[in-house]
Enzyme design. Structure first.
Site, PDB file in Angstrom:
ATOM      1  N   LEU A 143       0.833  -1.225  -0.003  1.00  0.00           N
ATOM      2  CA  LEU A 143       0.084  -0.079  -0.037  1.00  0.00           C
ATOM      3  C   LEU A 143       0.750   1.274  -0.003  1.00  0.00           C
ATOM      4  O   LEU A 143       1.867   1.129   0.816  1.00  0.00           O
ATOM      5  CB  LEU A 143      -0.767   0.062   1.388  1.00  0.00           C
ATOM      6  CG  LEU A 143      -2.061  -1.042   1.422  1.00  0.00           C
ATOM      7  CD1 LEU A 143      -2.851  -0.760   2.588  1.00  0.00           C
ATOM      8  CD2 LEU A 143      -2.802  -0.864   0.047  1.00  0.00           C
ATOM      9  N   ASP A 144       0.449   2.019  -0.836  1.00  0.00           N
ATOM     10  CA  ASP A 144       1.302   3.594  -0.785  1.00  0.00           C
ATOM     11  C   ASP A 144       1.505   4.270   0.809  1.00  0.00           C
ATOM     12  O   ASP A 144       0.518   3.507   1.604  1.00  0.00           O
ATOM     13  CB  ASP A 144       0.616   4.500  -1.706  1.00  0.00           C
ATOM     14  CG  ASP A 144       0.625   4.459  -3.028  1.00  0.00           C
ATOM     15  OD1 ASP A 144       1.582   3.490  -3.364  1.00  0.00           O
ATOM     16  OD2 ASP A 144      -0.092   4.954  -3.928  1.00  0.00           O
ATOM     17  N   PHE A 145       2.402   4.790   0.845  1.00  0.00           N
ATOM     18  CA  PHE A 145       2.781   5.448   2.167  1.00  0.00           C
ATOM     19  C   PHE A 145       1.430   6.095   2.624  1.00  0.00           C
ATOM     20  O   PHE A 145       1.260   6.402   3.987  1.00  0.00           O
ATOM     21  CB  PHE A 145       3.978   6.453   1.850  1.00  0.00           C
ATOM     22  CG  PHE A 145       4.028   7.407   2.872  1.00  0.00           C
ATOM     23  CD1 PHE A 145       4.683   7.059   4.107  1.00  0.00           C
ATOM     24  CD2 PHE A 145       3.633   8.825   2.758  1.00  0.00           C
ATOM     25  CE1 PHE A 145       4.945   8.034   5.077  1.00  0.00           C
ATOM     26  CE2 PHE A 145       3.852   9.972   3.720  1.00  0.00           C
ATOM     27  CZ  PHE A 145       4.570   9.363   4.875  1.00  0.00           C
ATOM     28  N   SER A 146       0.792   7.008   1.828  1.00  0.00           N
ATOM     29  CA  SER A 146      -0.099   7.787   2.017  1.00  0.00           C
ATOM     30  C   SER A 146      -1.666   7.000   2.232  1.00  0.00           C
ATOM     31  O   SER A 146      -2.749   7.480   2.742  1.00  0.00           O
ATOM     32  CB  SER A 146      -0.449   8.932   0.964  1.00  0.00           C
ATOM     33  OG  SER A 146       0.657   9.498   1.233  1.00  0.00           O
ATOM     34  N   THR A 147      -1.704   5.955   1.751  1.00  0.00           N
ATOM     35  CA  THR A 147      -2.893   4.968   1.596  1.00  0.00           C
ATOM     36  C   THR A 147      -3.173   4.206   3.139  1.00  0.00           C
ATOM     37  O   THR A 147      -2.066   3.574   3.410  1.00  0.00           O
ATOM     38  CB  THR A 147      -2.978   4.009   0.625  1.00  0.00           C
ATOM     39  OG1 THR A 147      -2.763   4.872  -0.562  1.00  0.00           O
ATOM     40  CG2 THR A 147      -4.149   3.251   0.573  1.00  0.00           C
TER      41      THR A 147
END
Length: 301
Positions: free
Chosen positions: A66-70
């Site tokens: 998962l992305d850092f921001s997700t």
């Protein structure tokens, strides 16, 4: 809305073979950098030191990214056999994922198939971004699709937004963020794909809501609770519900879409519209590299 810490790891599912956590927003899954103290890896080591495997580079076998921001559902395998089963499940395209997002503006169609090829940007100042085919400096775009279902219309900090359910039919880097931006509805708080204009929200409003792995003998199906509720974030003010989340999710699970067929670079341009009768795509370079890393760490014996 509290920041991530070592102590606030949220576990959604735990068995002898798997842990599924509700990943916090703005935290990396792992890091090779000594100064990166706050990662999911360090949270797991703090909470479950007895489960860390010294035979792996990061101590834990993350089944996907998962992305850092997700935020949202993230699956971790706890032994080689379980990791092998999860790997095959991802490789054979049997995993179902669904995401929740708040996007800027009012999405006009209640249901859309976003069909834009995505490649890596080589444009100056955007070398860490992805882009859609046809944009300047878009290198080696690959076909990909996302299903978008409108759930609610409302406002965030007084600006019009739409709450949507997103189902990625392929697994390209930053796919959901790029697709939403491509139709003129970037995800609220996505600083990168709003061209560095959307910096006021405390987080990017993208959340991995559902993760289903039809594993044998232990199927895993987990929902990470919806974080986009007025009681949790009073800046989000729903105004008109199009359909309930439960109904949209049930429809998605009852009528799954076929994966998208991979195409060679230089094929016909991609556009927004439904594509039917597709078969599984070729693996992306990122997926191949990830699989090779998994295989080298786990062994498949």
């Amino acid at each position: 809305m509290e920041p991530a810490s070592l102590e606030n790891l949220r576990v959604l599912y735990h068995s002898d073979d798997f842990i599924v956590i509700n990943k916090h927003w703005d935290i990396r899954i792992d890091s090779k950098m000594w100064y990166e103290k706050q990662t999911v890896q360090s949270q797991l080591r703090h909470r479950f030191p007895e489960l860390a495997d010294p035979g792996t580079y990061y101590g834990f076998r993350f089944c996907h990214q998962l992305d850092f921001s997700t935020s949202g559902a993230l699956c971790v395998a706890l032994n080689k056999a379980a990791a092998g089963r999860a790997y095959r499940c991802f490789k054979e395209r049997l995993v179902t994922k669904a995401y929740l997002a708040l996007v800027r503006g009012s999405v006009q169609s209640s249901r859309m198939t976003l069909d834009f090829s995505i490649g890596r940007s080589t444009a100056e100042g955007r070398t860490h971004m992805m882009c859609i085919a046809g944009s300047d400096g878009c290198e080696n775009p690959k076909p990909c699709q996302t299903e978008l279902v409108v759930l609610e219309y409302g406002s965030y900090s007084g600006d019009p937004v739409t709450k949507v359910l997103l189902q990625p039919l392929t697994g390209r880097t930053h796919q959901l963020r790029v697709h939403c931006s491509a139709i003129g509805h970037p995800i609220v708080g996505d600083f990168t794909y709003s061209l560095r204009t959307d910096s006021a929200p405390y987080r990017m409003m993208l959340h991995a809501y559902l993760l289903r792995l039809p594993l044998e003998p232990e199927p895993v199906e987990v929902i990470a609770p919806d974080p986009f509720l007025p009681k949790l974030d009073p800046l989000w003010a729903p105004q008109h519900k199009v359909q309930p989340l439960e109904g949209a999710l049930e429809q998605l699970l009852q009528h799954p879409k076929d994966p998208v067929e991979g195409e060679e670079q230089g094929s016909s341009p991609q556009h927004a519209g439904t594509v039917e009768g597709k078969t599984a795509p070729r693996e992306t370079e990122e997926q191949i590299a990830q699989c090779q890393q998994w295989l080298s760490e786990w062994g498949m014996d």
